[in-house]
Design a protein around this motif. Structure first.
Motif, PDB file in Angstrom:
ATOM      1  N   VAL A 249      67.334  32.200  45.453  1.00  0.00           N
ATOM      2  CA  VAL A 249      66.791  31.588  44.515  1.00  0.00           C
ATOM      3  C   VAL A 249      66.796  30.255  44.386  1.00  0.00           C
ATOM      4  CG1 VAL A 249      66.815  31.488  41.732  1.00  0.00           C
ATOM      5  CG2 VAL A 249      67.190  33.628  42.950  1.00  0.00           C
ATOM      6  N   GLY A 250      65.855  29.540  44.098  1.00  0.00           N
ATOM      7  CA  GLY A 250      65.792  27.947  44.416  1.00  0.00           C
ATOM      8  C   GLY A 250      65.416  27.228  42.863  1.00  0.00           C
ATOM      9  N   VAL A 251      65.914  26.118  42.928  1.00  0.00           N
ATOM     10  CA  VAL A 251      65.469  25.250  41.873  1.00  0.00           C
ATOM     11  C   VAL A 251      63.887  24.910  41.799  1.00  0.00           C
ATOM     12  CG1 VAL A 251      65.847  23.046  42.936  1.00  0.00           C
ATOM     13  CG2 VAL A 251      66.093  23.185  40.420  1.00  0.00           C
ATOM     14  N   TRP A 252      63.210  24.222  40.753  1.00  0.00           N
ATOM     15  CA  TRP A 252      62.158  24.260  40.823  1.00  0.00           C
ATOM     16  C   TRP A 252      61.498  23.171  41.867  1.00  0.00           C
ATOM     17  CZ3 TRP A 252      64.056  23.869  35.461  1.00  0.00           C
ATOM     18  CH2 TRP A 252      64.842  22.629  35.330  1.00  0.00           C
ATOM     19  N   TRP A 253      62.227  22.334  42.335  1.00  0.00           N
ATOM     20  CA  TRP A 253      61.863  21.600  43.536  1.00  0.00           C
ATOM     21  C   TRP A 253      61.827  22.369  44.704  1.00  0.00           C
ATOM     22  CZ3 TRP A 253      59.050  18.449  41.283  1.00  0.00           C
ATOM     23  CH2 TRP A 253      59.363  17.828  40.045  1.00  0.00           C
ATOM     24  N   SER A 254      62.475  23.545  44.757  1.00  0.00           N
ATOM     25  CA  SER A 254      62.515  24.558  45.824  1.00  0.00           C
ATOM     26  C   SER A 254      61.394  25.769  45.996  1.00  0.00           C
ATOM     27  CB  SER A 254      64.020  24.963  46.147  1.00  0.00           C
ATOM     28  OG  SER A 254      64.894  23.866  46.452  1.00  0.00           O
ATOM     29  N   GLY A 255      60.467  25.365  45.187  1.00  0.00           N
ATOM     30  CA  GLY A 255      59.172  26.359  45.003  1.00  0.00           C
ATOM     31  C   GLY A 255      58.109  25.977  45.549  1.00  0.00           C
ATOM     32  N   HIS A 256      57.830  25.335  46.544  1.00  0.00           N
ATOM     33  CA  HIS A 256      56.720  24.759  46.861  1.00  0.00           C
ATOM     34  C   HIS A 256      55.883  25.937  48.042  1.00  0.00           C
ATOM     35  CE1 HIS A 256      54.034  21.831  48.565  1.00  0.00           C
ATOM     36  NE2 HIS A 256      54.499  21.752  49.506  1.00  0.00           N
ATOM     37  N   ASP A 257      54.556  26.188  47.683  1.00  0.00           N
ATOM     38  CA  ASP A 257      53.937  27.020  48.304  1.00  0.00           C
ATOM     39  C   ASP A 257      54.071  26.779  49.984  1.00  0.00           C
ATOM     40  OD1 ASP A 257      51.913  28.535  45.903  1.00  0.00           O
ATOM     41  OD2 ASP A 257      52.666  26.221  45.624  1.00  0.00           O
ATOM     42  N   ALA A 258      53.707  25.694  50.449  1.00  0.00           N
ATOM     43  CA  ALA A 258      53.425  25.372  51.693  1.00  0.00           C
ATOM     44  C   ALA A 258      54.779  25.630  52.542  1.00  0.00           C
ATOM     45  CB  ALA A 258      53.398  23.837  52.010  1.00  0.00           C
ATOM     46  N   ASP A 259      55.734  25.570  51.767  1.00  0.00           N
ATOM     47  CA  ASP A 259      57.251  25.957  52.588  1.00  0.00           C
ATOM     48  C   ASP A 259      57.241  27.421  52.855  1.00  0.00           C
ATOM     49  OD1 ASP A 259      58.040  23.325  52.648  1.00  0.00           O
ATOM     50  OD2 ASP A 259      59.329  23.484  50.686  1.00  0.00           O
ATOM     51  N   LEU A 260      56.910  28.282  51.821  1.00  0.00           N
ATOM     52  CA  LEU A 260      56.757  29.610  52.209  1.00  0.00           C
ATOM     53  C   LEU A 260      55.755  30.280  52.925  1.00  0.00           C
ATOM     54  CD1 LEU A 260      59.107  31.376  50.751  1.00  0.00           C
ATOM     55  CD2 LEU A 260      58.857  29.271  49.626  1.00  0.00           C
ATOM     56  N   ALA A 261      54.515  29.519  53.004  1.00  0.00           N
ATOM     57  CA  ALA A 261      53.430  29.662  53.705  1.00  0.00           C
ATOM     58  C   ALA A 261      53.799  29.770  55.223  1.00  0.00           C
ATOM     59  CB  ALA A 261      52.267  29.032  53.698  1.00  0.00           C
ATOM     60  N   ILE A 262      54.827  29.193  55.557  1.00  0.00           N
ATOM     61  CA  ILE A 262      55.247  28.850  56.803  1.00  0.00           C
ATOM     62  C   ILE A 262      55.854  30.509  57.373  1.00  0.00           C
ATOM     63  CG2 ILE A 262      56.912  28.090  58.571  1.00  0.00           C
ATOM     64  CD1 ILE A 262      56.880  25.364  56.718  1.00  0.00           C
ATOM     65  N   VAL A 263      56.448  31.092  56.483  1.00  0.00           N
ATOM     66  CA  VAL A 263      56.893  32.485  57.067  1.00  0.00           C
ATOM     67  C   VAL A 263      56.273  33.577  56.384  1.00  0.00           C
ATOM     68  CG1 VAL A 263      59.300  31.473  57.111  1.00  0.00           C
ATOM     69  CG2 VAL A 263      58.417  32.265  54.894  1.00  0.00           C
ATOM     70  N   GLY A 264      55.277  33.123  55.478  1.00  0.00           N
ATOM     71  CA  GLY A 264      54.174  34.066  54.933  1.00  0.00           C
ATOM     72  C   GLY A 264      54.937  35.303  54.314  1.00  0.00           C
ATOM     73  N   GLN A 265      54.698  36.657  54.853  1.00  0.00           N
ATOM     74  CA  GLN A 265      54.975  37.939  54.121  1.00  0.00           C
ATOM     75  C   GLN A 265      56.560  37.987  54.548  1.00  0.00           C
ATOM     76  OE1 GLN A 265      53.309  40.337  52.714  1.00  0.00           O
ATOM     77  NE2 GLN A 265      51.677  39.119  52.470  1.00  0.00           N
ATOM     78  N   ASP A 266      56.963  37.267  55.684  1.00  0.00           N
ATOM     79  CA  ASP A 266      58.422  37.659  55.591  1.00  0.00           C
ATOM     80  C   ASP A 266      59.307  36.851  54.652  1.00  0.00           C
ATOM     81  OD1 ASP A 266      58.243  38.977  58.131  1.00  0.00           O
ATOM     82  OD2 ASP A 266      58.289  36.985  59.307  1.00  0.00           O
ATOM     83  N   GLY A 267      58.845  35.962  53.819  1.00  0.00           N
ATOM     84  CA  GLY A 267      59.277  35.249  52.708  1.00  0.00           C
ATOM     85  C   GLY A 267      59.278  36.014  51.245  1.00  0.00           C
ATOM     86  N   LYS A 268      58.411  37.244  51.439  1.00  0.00           N
ATOM     87  CA  LYS A 268      58.200  37.849  50.253  1.00  0.00           C
ATOM     88  C   LYS A 268      59.433  38.333  49.267  1.00  0.00           C
ATOM     89  CE  LYS A 268      55.468  41.896  48.662  1.00  0.00           C
ATOM     90  NZ  LYS A 268      54.838  43.044  49.028  1.00  0.00           N
ATOM     91  N   GLY A 269      59.644  38.112  48.325  1.00  0.00           N
ATOM     92  CA  GLY A 269      60.731  38.197  47.450  1.00  0.00           C
ATOM     93  C   GLY A 269      61.644  36.944  47.019  1.00  0.00           C
ATOM     94  N   TYR A 270      61.250  35.887  47.641  1.00  0.00           N
ATOM     95  CA  TYR A 270      61.995  34.596  47.454  1.00  0.00           C
ATOM     96  C   TYR A 270      61.715  34.045  46.013  1.00  0.00           C
ATOM     97  CZ  TYR A 270      63.169  29.685  47.358  1.00  0.00           C
ATOM     98  OH  TYR A 270      63.686  28.467  47.147  1.00  0.00           O
TER      99      TYR A 270
END
Length: 430
Positions: A249-270
């Motif tokens: 779980v991240g703070v609001w500055w750690s919830g950037h779409d582009a960062d999660l798009a790098i891992v795509g489905q593998d980031g599911k649940g973050y």
């Protein structure tokens, strides 16, 4: 606290507009960071801020009939450059927006002398919530201590934290250390073990040492307080080491779409706590599209526009604009100064109805500021990456502010004593 209805605003601002022909501009400089290691997160935020104010200029002729000059001064997130930008812009500014906890801490004492309000939405020095001590600084709609409390609330909702282990992966910077007092207090209260793991500025993209430590620790949860390149680095390492993303779980500055798009489905649940949410169907988004983006006045693109950070930039500028309107209505002038805006920022009342009136439906929770409360404590939603985008997975969470009010007041007093003489407003009653 004085609140204004839609009709009251309309009447007062109509009168102000009629007399604003000779006014020049409302100068609201932004200490931006479109370059450097945090540029990936800074750019969508700055684009959202700029586009909202450009929309107001195009649609309404600014605020109260005065055009807004939201000039950017590039800091690269450097504290030294940030202070230089503050000094460069303060002469005619009615607000300063430091965009870094480090910069905020440096300019905080200066604003008492210069009489310029700091607007630091969702960041900065957490004890700024004490408006009696920090008369010139505002971190509404929510602060870092609010975020820490809400994250632990959410995790506790999944089961008792007694005996659990939480790794606190954080940027080794004033920003990353801000939530520690509240997290430590919560650890003692709820019986979990808190293990801080700092990430240096030169380690953000290569966190192999930190994640080796996490693998050996085998924590039940990882709470991340990252920024810029650190976020993508941590998420990539978490996937690589097969850490269960639903437990990160991240703070609001750690919830950037582009960062999660790098891992795509593998980031599911973050997950990430957030006081803003993108709503492409909100009326304000349609106005920005037609008046700014279609007019070629924006630096954004279709993908960025749908993300959390772009919409958060919009919300931040909307908070500033509301403070300006409140001040204009209170003082009966469109061409307000910095001291008048200070009053406006501490008398914001963002009700659900007002949020709807501004066309921001679903994009931020209600909150109100006052003389003594400069944070607002809006609460936030827990967002979860579904493999393609962030979605809400909780009702609105609200922080247990009373649990750390005494801590905030004591820290504020310590700060004031260390920086004496420091003005304190003993007349605040709300």
């Amino acid at each position: 606290m004085k609140h204004f209805t839609k009709l009251a605003f309309a009447g007062v601002l109509a009168a102000l507009t009629a007399g604003a022909a000779q006014a020049q501009e409302l100068y609201t400089p932004n200490l931006a960071y479109r370059t450097g290691p945090f540029a990936a997160t800074g750019i969508p935020l700055m684009n959202g801020q700029a586009d909202y104010l450009a929309m107001l200029n195009a649609r309404d002729g600014g605020i109260g009939g005065i055009m807004i000059n939201a000039e950017e001064c590039e800091t690269g997130y450097s504290t030294e450059k940030g202070v230089e930008c503050y000094e460069k812009t303060k002469g005619k500014a009615i607000v300063t927006q430091p965009w870094s906890t480090g910069i905020t801490l440096q300019v905080l004492p200066k604003t008492n002398v210069d009489m310029i309000p700091i607007l630091a939405p969702g960041y900065g020095f957490s004890p700024m919530m004490d408006g009696k001590t920090f008369q010139w600084s505002y971190n509404a709609p929510a602060g870092y201590w609010d975020a820490a409390d809400m994250i632990i609330q959410y995790l506790e909702g999944m089961g008792s934290l007694d005996g659990k282990t939480i790794a606190f992966l954080h940027l080794d910077h004033p920003y990353g250390k801000e939530p520690l007092p509240v997290l430590e207090a919560l650890a003692a209260e709820k019986g979990f073990e808190l293990n801080p793991i700092p990430v240096g500025l030169k380690e953000m993209q290569n966190q192999s040492a930190q994640w080796l430590q996490i693998r050996r620790m085998r924590p039940d949860y990882v709470v991340m307080w990252g920024w810029g390149a650190m976020n993508a680095g941590a998420i990539t390492e978490a996937v690589k080491t097969k850490f269960p993303m639903e437990n990160m779980v991240g703070v609001w500055w750690s919830g950037h779409d582009a960062d999660l798009a790098i891992v795509g489905q593998d980031g599911k649940g973050y997950k990430s706590i957030s006081w803003s949410f993108p709503n492409m169907d909100a009326p304000v988004m349609k106005d920005i599209q037609s008046l700014v983006i279609d007019a070629g006045l924006s630096k954004t693109d279709e993908t960025e526009m749908k993300g959390v950070f772009y919409s958060r930039g919009i919300v931040i500028s909307a908070i500033l604009a509301e403070g300006i309107r409140v001040a204009q209505a209170q003082y009966g002038t469109a061409e307000i100064n910095a001291e008048q805006l200070r009053w406006g920022l501490e008398n914001i009342n963002m009700t659900e109805a007002r949020i709807d009136e501004l066309g921001l439906t679903g994009m931020l929770p209600p909150f109100a500021t006052s003389c003594s409360n400069h944070t607002g404590h809006s609460g936030g939603w827990m967002l979860e990456w579904d493999g393609e985008k962030f979605v809400k997975v909780s009702d609105l969470l609200t922080a247990n502010v009373a649990a750390y009010t005494d801590l905030a007041q004591q820290n504020a007093k310590d700060y004031a004593d260390a920086n004496a003489p420091w003005p304190v407003n003993d007349t605040c009653e709300n």
